[in-house]
Design a protein around this motif. Structure first.
Motif, PDB file in Angstrom:
ATOM      1  N   GLN A 256      10.625 -14.179  28.107  1.00 38.10           N
ATOM      2  CA  GLN A 256      10.927 -13.691  26.762  1.00 38.10           C
ATOM      3  C   GLN A 256      12.426 -13.460  26.580  1.00 38.10           C
ATOM      4  N   LEU A 257      13.080 -13.069  27.658  1.00 39.64           N
ATOM      5  CA  LEU A 257      14.508 -12.783  27.579  1.00 39.64           C
ATOM      6  C   LEU A 257      15.379 -14.023  27.760  1.00 39.64           C
ATOM      7  N   SER A 258      14.736 -15.153  28.040  1.00 40.81           N
ATOM      8  CA  SER A 258      15.498 -16.342  28.423  1.00 40.81           C
ATOM      9  C   SER A 258      16.386 -16.874  27.304  1.00 40.81           C
ATOM     10  N   GLU A 259      16.074 -16.542  26.054  1.00 42.37           N
ATOM     11  CA  GLU A 259      16.938 -17.050  24.992  1.00 42.37           C
ATOM     12  C   GLU A 259      18.312 -16.412  25.000  1.00 42.37           C
ATOM     13  N   ASP A 260      18.467 -15.340  25.786  1.00 46.27           N
ATOM     14  CA  ASP A 260      19.765 -14.657  25.848  1.00 46.27           C
ATOM     15  C   ASP A 260      20.523 -14.963  27.135  1.00 46.27           C
ATOM     16  N   ASP A 261      20.147 -16.034  27.819  1.00 46.08           N
ATOM     17  CA  ASP A 261      20.803 -16.332  29.092  1.00 46.08           C
ATOM     18  C   ASP A 261      22.017 -17.245  28.931  1.00 46.08           C
ATOM     19  N   LEU A 303      12.840 -27.714  16.985  1.00 47.24           N
ATOM     20  CA  LEU A 303      11.504 -27.737  17.564  1.00 47.24           C
ATOM     21  C   LEU A 303      11.472 -28.278  18.996  1.00 47.24           C
ATOM     22  N   VAL A 304      11.998 -29.480  19.177  1.00 46.40           N
ATOM     23  CA  VAL A 304      11.935 -30.121  20.492  1.00 46.40           C
ATOM     24  C   VAL A 304      12.707 -29.324  21.551  1.00 46.40           C
ATOM     25  N   PRO A 305      13.959 -28.918  21.276  1.00 48.55           N
ATOM     26  CA  PRO A 305      14.683 -28.132  22.297  1.00 48.55           C
ATOM     27  C   PRO A 305      13.987 -26.820  22.641  1.00 48.55           C
ATOM     28  N   ALA A 306      13.399 -26.158  21.638  1.00 44.56           N
ATOM     29  CA  ALA A 306      12.716 -24.890  21.901  1.00 44.56           C
ATOM     30  C   ALA A 306      11.490 -25.099  22.780  1.00 44.56           C
ATOM     31  N   MET A 307      10.773 -26.200  22.561  1.00 45.47           N
ATOM     32  CA  MET A 307       9.606 -26.492  23.396  1.00 45.47           C
ATOM     33  C   MET A 307      10.032 -26.903  24.801  1.00 45.47           C
ATOM     34  N   GLU A 308      11.130 -27.631  24.902  1.00 42.70           N
ATOM     35  CA  GLU A 308      11.615 -28.043  26.223  1.00 42.70           C
ATOM     36  C   GLU A 308      12.017 -26.837  27.067  1.00 42.70           C
ATOM     37  N   GLN A 309      12.522 -25.782  26.409  1.00 41.75           N
ATOM     38  CA  GLN A 309      12.904 -24.562  27.118  1.00 41.75           C
ATOM     39  C   GLN A 309      11.724 -23.595  27.252  1.00 41.75           C
ATOM     40  N   GLN A 310      10.537 -24.034  26.808  1.00 47.27           N
ATOM     41  CA  GLN A 310       9.312 -23.241  26.892  1.00 47.27           C
ATOM     42  C   GLN A 310       9.427 -21.916  26.141  1.00 47.27           C
ATOM     43  N   LEU A 311      10.153 -21.958  25.033  1.00 54.23           N
ATOM     44  CA  LEU A 311      10.295 -20.776  24.193  1.00 54.23           C
ATOM     45  C   LEU A 311       9.247 -20.736  23.096  1.00 54.23           C
ATOM     46  N   ILE A 312       8.726 -21.915  22.730  1.00 51.13           N
ATOM     47  CA  ILE A 312       7.595 -21.998  21.820  1.00 51.13           C
ATOM     48  C   ILE A 312       6.631 -23.043  22.381  1.00 51.13           C
ATOM     49  N   ARG A 313       5.389 -22.986  21.905  1.00 59.30           N
ATOM     50  CA  ARG A 313       4.390 -23.946  22.367  1.00 59.30           C
ATOM     51  C   ARG A 313       3.517 -24.403  21.205  1.00 59.30           C
ATOM     52  N   MET A 314       2.889 -25.558  21.371  1.00 61.88           N
ATOM     53  CA  MET A 314       1.971 -26.093  20.371  1.00 61.88           C
ATOM     54  C   MET A 314       0.601 -25.434  20.506  1.00 61.88           C
ATOM     55  N   THR A 315      -0.104 -25.320  19.385  1.00 61.09           N
ATOM     56  CA  THR A 315      -1.475 -24.827  19.437  1.00 61.09           C
ATOM     57  C   THR A 315      -2.438 -25.938  19.842  1.00 61.09           C
ATOM     58  N   ILE A 316      -2.034 -27.198  19.626  1.00 63.16           N
ATOM     59  CA  ILE A 316      -2.864 -28.349  20.007  1.00 63.16           C
ATOM     60  C   ILE A 316      -1.984 -29.290  20.826  1.00 63.16           C
ATOM     61  N   PRO A 317      -1.617 -28.900  22.037  1.00 64.69           N
ATOM     62  CA  PRO A 317      -0.653 -29.683  22.829  1.00 64.69           C
ATOM     63  C   PRO A 317      -1.139 -31.083  23.193  1.00 64.69           C
ATOM     64  N   GLU A 318      -2.466 -31.263  23.269  1.00 61.44           N
ATOM     65  CA  GLU A 318      -2.981 -32.580  23.631  1.00 61.44           C
ATOM     66  C   GLU A 318      -2.902 -33.583  22.477  1.00 61.44           C
ATOM     67  N   ASN A 324      -3.023 -30.463  11.881  1.00 66.28           N
ATOM     68  CA  ASN A 324      -3.244 -29.010  11.928  1.00 66.28           C
ATOM     69  C   ASN A 324      -2.381 -28.317  12.982  1.00 66.28           C
ATOM     70  N   GLN A 325      -1.410 -29.062  13.516  1.00 65.24           N
ATOM     71  CA  GLN A 325      -0.549 -28.527  14.574  1.00 65.24           C
ATOM     72  C   GLN A 325       0.232 -27.315  14.082  1.00 65.24           C
ATOM     73  N   LYS A 326       0.293 -26.310  14.941  1.00 68.55           N
ATOM     74  CA  LYS A 326       1.096 -25.124  14.670  1.00 68.55           C
ATOM     75  C   LYS A 326       1.867 -24.748  15.931  1.00 68.55           C
ATOM     76  N   TYR A 327       2.791 -23.794  15.772  1.00 73.15           N
ATOM     77  CA  TYR A 327       3.673 -23.438  16.865  1.00 73.15           C
ATOM     78  C   TYR A 327       3.690 -21.914  17.043  1.00 73.15           C
ATOM     79  N   ILE A 328       3.696 -21.504  18.326  1.00 72.48           N
ATOM     80  CA  ILE A 328       3.650 -20.080  18.666  1.00 72.48           C
ATOM     81  C   ILE A 328       4.821 -19.757  19.589  1.00 72.48           C
ATOM     82  N   ARG A 329       5.432 -18.620  19.330  1.00 76.02           N
ATOM     83  CA  ARG A 329       6.511 -18.167  20.204  1.00 76.02           C
ATOM     84  C   ARG A 329       5.935 -17.664  21.514  1.00 76.02           C
ATOM     85  N   CYS A 330       6.492 -18.104  22.637  1.00 76.56           N
ATOM     86  CA  CYS A 330       5.991 -17.715  23.953  1.00 76.56           C
ATOM     87  C   CYS A 330       6.465 -16.315  24.342  1.00 76.56           C
TER      88      CYS A 330
END
Length: 330
Positions: A256-261, A303-318, A324-330
């Motif tokens: 959770q704190l990784s965005e401040d590194d 979107l892509v950089p945030a997912m690559e850093q695992q800061l957000i994730r897809m609700t339907i990753p497969e 209906n895809q949505k995004y959630i903050r990790c």
């Protein structure tokens, strides 16, 4: 009369977890400006309250708990809404708790059970058991013994706080409190609040870490650990369980704190700032919050950089392109 000594054994597992947790805390507390993260603090507190109440069968969703705290109208059972209000009021005063004071324990039980329990802020007069759903794990000691048992537990904490590591002491208290079951209602909520208060007294960063949500994720194991300790007559296995959960939780908190590194762009930080934890957003909704019009620019720069850093994730990753895809903050 001989002073009460809660039975437990310091095992190699316990020592290993204490060392691991200490190392992880050293890295986390080195993060600057943790106090200046109101969004993180509030979201983690909401997660703590939702999880602790959910364990006690409160049916409100995380979003509904958030709405109650934010003063919005929520359609639900009034006692469940009151539980949220009470818990939020108690956690808001977390820094004021003296976790070694039995008077503070009663005071905060009164706050936690305000308008809900007749014996609010007072030790129980009747007999109680500890339940996991409809299953009784064990019957608590008779009510007439409660004042003496609680006085003994707090006296032990006062004498042990200089010699027993806070990670161990807080876990011992948690188990002993659940075993004694001193109140007619609200014991689980108070045990988890007090565990957090004891840890926060030692390391203030624990005020921001949702220990309750970790317990809720492993609720069955939590109750099993309590039952095993009751059978064994010692809290050793519960200490091991709680330290295992804290160790795992610190890994999640570090993320959770990784965005401040220093490695996260300002654009990604802007994206994270408009996202509440555990809320699913469509790409369109996020673009509107950011005032963006270019879908490709949003995808490429946010979107892509945030997912690559695992800061957000897809609700339907497969199915990345699912409508209906949505995004959630990790």
């Amino acid at each position: 009369m001989e002073a009460y000594q809660p039975p437990f054994t310091i095992t190699n597992i316990i020592l290993t977890y204490v060392g691991s947790i200490a190392e992880k805390l050293g890295k986390i507390t080195a993060v600057k400006d943790l106090e200046n993260k109101p969004h993180l603090r509030k979201n983690n507190r909401i997660k703590s309250i939702h999880a602790s109440l959910k364990i006690e069968a409160n049916s409100l969703s995380l979003g509904e708990v958030r709405d109650v705290i934010n003063g919005k109208v929520v359609l639900g059972e009034q006692n469940e809404i009151q539980e949220v209000k009470n818990a939020y009021a108690a956690y808001a005063k977390l820094a004021e708790i003296d976790p070694y004071s039995i008077d503070d324990l009663k005071k905060f039980h009164g706050l936690m059970t305000n308008l809900l329990v007749e014996e609010s802020g007072r030790f129980r007069q009747g007999e109680e058991g500890v339940f996991n759903g409809d299953k009784c794990i064990f019957m608590a000691p008779p009510a007439r013994f409660v004042p003496h048992l609680m006085s003994g537990l707090f006296a032990w904490m006062q004498s042990a706080k200089k010699s027993v590591h806070p990670l161990i002491l807080s876990s011992v208290f948690h188990y002993e409190f659940v075993f004694i079951h001193p109140f007619a209602d609200g014991n689980g909520r108070m045990a988890r609040l007090w565990h957090t208060a004891l840890l926060a007294k030692w390391k203030p960063v624990f005020a921001y870490i949702p220990l309750e949500s970790q317990i809720e994720k492993f609720q069955e194991e939590y109750y099993n650990a309590i039952a095993r300790c009751h059978a064994a007559g010692a809290s050793t296995q519960f200490i091991e369980f709680m330290l295992w959960q804290i160790d795992k939780l610190l890994d999640e908190f570090s993320l959770q704190l990784s965005e401040d590194d220093g490695q996260t762009s300002e654009l990604i930080k802007n994206l994270l700032n408009v996202m509440d934890y555990d809320v699913a957003y469509t790409a369109r909704a996020l673009m509107e919050k950011l005032g963006l019009k270019s879908k490709e620019g949003f995808r490429r720069n946010y979107l892509v950089p945030a997912m690559e850093q695992q800061l957000i994730r897809m609700t339907i990753p497969e199915q990345p392109k699912n409508r209906n895809q949505k995004y959630i903050r990790c």
